[in-house]
Enzyme design. Structure first.
Site, PDB file in Angstrom:
ATOM      1  N   GLU A  57       0.823  -1.213   0.000  1.00 11.06           N
ATOM      2  CA  GLU A  57       0.000   0.000   0.000  1.00 11.06           C
ATOM      3  C   GLU A  57       0.857   1.263   0.000  1.00 11.06           C
ATOM      4  OE1 GLU A  57      -3.773   2.097   2.315  1.00 11.06           O
ATOM      5  OE2 GLU A  57      -2.911   0.263   3.115  1.00 11.06           O
TER       6      GLU A  57
ATOM      7  N   LYS B 245      -8.540  -0.699   0.498  1.00  8.48           N
ATOM      8  CA  LYS B 245      -9.638  -1.215   1.315  1.00  8.48           C
ATOM      9  C   LYS B 245     -10.456  -2.177   0.469  1.00  8.48           C
ATOM     10  CE  LYS B 245      -9.120   0.102   5.340  1.00  8.48           C
ATOM     11  NZ  LYS B 245      -8.809  -0.978   6.274  1.00  8.48           N
TER      12      LYS B 245
END
Length: 588
Positions: free
Chosen positions: A178, A200
């Site tokens: 990420e 997410k």
């Protein structure tokens, strides 16, 4: 104080940053909250002077930017940066150390997890927040080489924002997929450019390409996963607006699926033009910690996390990054990050909890997310078992194709010339006119090949196969989809009665899968069937040959179908098609 950085290009180009740093000219350390912002100002000034600044901020540095952000007392420096005159080439790979291993254990019981989930749901219903990213640490006992463990972690979680730090106090092994932010400040009175990419939404990898595609599509279309993603996108948009030119905050990519070896993740891009004069300290003040690992609204989510999580997160959920000469800064969100202190290992696992999240599904998601740790915890080799008969390796092309697929999946070096040379050298050692040989072909991560031979003993058919007494829970494991030397999950089901040849496994849904040493064929209603790959099994070469010949057809076969079975066969490339007889479970 060795540091390695292996960051992919966040903009999708070819400018991967893969380099090493050693012997810093100085180290910048913030032990207190008051020291964090001045440290970042030093980093900015030094980068403008032509130095590389590489370091991290712990999650517990958050109150340095907003006193309302609740955290525990840190268990180490809040921020640490090494200052270097230049980036060095990536070091040569060292030989793998098979003694390197970590034995991981949960610190959170399932009962406590469910109680905390209930608390979170009550808080969401009361309007305290609408999402919170709840986490817990895994702890372990580490032996061996930290660099070897980092190398394994990178193979398990490639193409992200990986970093290795040895600060003396601890080793940080981050293989985060990420991006926190990539920021290129504007020169003089010009605007800068910033990209954030919150992650997410999670789904496991499937047992076949078709199942992979279905799982990725289902995640991308899931109202829950999309809601979880867009909540954090909105939070990041709001955070970026604090440093952005008016009307410049954009979302050019929404709900993009990122494919990793063990999971699918959903990411979105949020971009902005930063105002002239914005400093690195201002970027951190606006964004840190990243909303994807706190929840929203951030202040209340972090207050709840402080009550539910009894220990500091540390560098996990903080950030690790590099500021290049001139000020270009790239930082990850430090998930998938292992901290080593001597023999003690630690790694956090978590997920975003919304009102419609179920405890069972979130618990399962945590198991999927830790799969990269399980893969890297001990060394293993890729394995093919071949039949060598009268100088010919049976089904060799199919075996090598399967081995190549496994090497691609696990990031192992695959050199077919080396493999063929090892096989030919072994064949030269045997009498090709007599005996059938069982050959074990082993491929290590660095491409090293080993071929071993054993005299093959024929079976007296029919063989006895006992139905397993309990479900085989490893059907979603990559160590079931691919053949390796890591076989403890199979060995747990190996028959203990010497009269039984093998065990027939079934998954938690009651669908038949395979045996521990080969595939299964069952005759139902006059047709020979074998369990479908998506039920969770190895795509055996003997099974593949029988399917291509039309002798078998894939189907979902359930436990309740067993009374209708008219005949049974054990199938693999080594033994071929072996008549079998199925019996009820034998436990002694």
């Amino acid at each position: 104080m060795q540091v390695l950085i292996d960051f992919c290009d966040p903009h999708g180009g070819g400018s991967t940053l893969r380099c090493a740093f050693d012997a810093p000219l100085q180290t910048l350390v913030a032990q207190t909250l008051a020291e964090v912002k001045p440290l970042l100002d030093q980093v900015s000034a030094l980068s403008q002077q032509g130095f590389w600044c590489v370091g991290y901020l712990r999650y517990e540095a958050a109150p340095a930017f907003d006193a309302a952000l609740a955290v525990h007392q840190a268990d180490g420096p809040l921020a640490w940066f090494g200052v270097y005159p230049q980036a060095l080439p990536w070091p040569d790979e060292t030989s793998a150390q098979e003694t390197t291993q970590v034995s991981w254990r949960n610190t959170l019981s399932r009962a406590d997890f469910e109680a905390h989930m209930a608390h979170i749901h009550q808080a969401i219903a009361a309007g305290e927040f609408y999402q919170v990213n709840y986490t817990a640490p895994l702890t372990g006992e580490f032996t061996g080489s930290p660099l070897e463990l980092f190398s394994r972690l990178q193979r398990a979680q490639p193409q992200g924002y990986a970093a290795y730090f040895d600060t003396g106090l601890e080793q940080l092994l981050s293989v985060s997929p990420e991006l926190f932010f990539d920021w290129q400040p504007g020169a003089d009175r010009h605007s800068g450019q910033i990209l954030t990419r919150p992650m997410k939404g999670t789904a496991p990898r499937g047992n076949s390409p078709a199942e992979d595609a279905a799982l990725a599509q289902a995640m991308q279309a899931s109202p829950k996963e999309r809601a979880e993603n867009v909540m954090i996108v909105d939070l990041l948009r709001n955070d970026l607006s604090r440093i952005a030119e008016p009307f410049s905050v954009k979302v050019p990519e929404l709900f993009k699926v990122q494919t990793l070896p063990t999971v699918f993740q959903m990411v979105s891009d949020v971009t902005a033009h930063t105002r002239p004069g914005i400093r690195l300290t201002d970027v951190f003040t606006a964004l840190f910690p990243c909303g994807s690992i706190t929840g929203a609204p951030k202040v209340q989510a972090m207050r709840t996390l402080q009550t539910l999580e009894p220990e500091p997160r540390g560098v996990y959920c903080g950030t690790i990054g590099v500021v290049r000469p001139g000020g270009h800064a790239t930082f990850n969100v430090a998930i998938r990050t292992v901290t080593l202190r001597g023999p003690a290992a630690r790694c956090g696992i978590g997920s975003g909890i919304t009102f419609d999240a179920s405890a069972a599904a979130e618990w399962q998601e945590w198991q999927h997310k830790r799969a990269f740790l399980d893969r890297a915890s001990t060394g293993f080799e890729l394995l093919e078992t071949l039949r060598l008969e009268r100088g010919e390796f049976i089904n060799l092309i199919a075996h090598l194709a399967r081995l190549k697929r496994a090497a691609r999946h696990f990031g192992y070096v695959f050199d077919e010339n080396s493999i063929q040379a090892a096989l030919q050298a072994l064949r030269a050692e045997v009498d090709t006119d007599h005996n059938v040989w069982r050959v074990r072909l082993l491929l290590a991560a660095n491409g090293q090949v080993q071929a071993e031979k054993f005299i093959h003993n024929q079976l007296l058919a029919p063989v006895l196969i006992a139905q397993a007494a309990t479900p085989f829970e490893a059907t979603k494991s990559e160590f079931t989809r691919f053949k390796t030397t890591r076989r403890a999950h199979y060995e747990a089901f190996a028959p203990t009665n010497p009269e039984v040849f093998d065990t027939l496994l079934y998954n938690v849904q009651g669908e038949l899968t395979e045996c521990t040493r080969g595939n299964i064929a069952l005759k139902l209603d006059g047709q020979w069937l074998t369990p479908a790959l998506h039920c969770g099994l190895l795509d055996g070469v003997g099974r593949e040959m029988a399917l291509q010949q039309g002798r078998l057809r894939e189907a979902v076969i359930r436990l309740e179908d067993l009374p209708r079975v008219q005949a049974v066969a054990f199938v693999n490339s080594l033994r071929g098609w072996v008549q079998a007889r199925l019996i009820t479970p034998i436990t002694s």
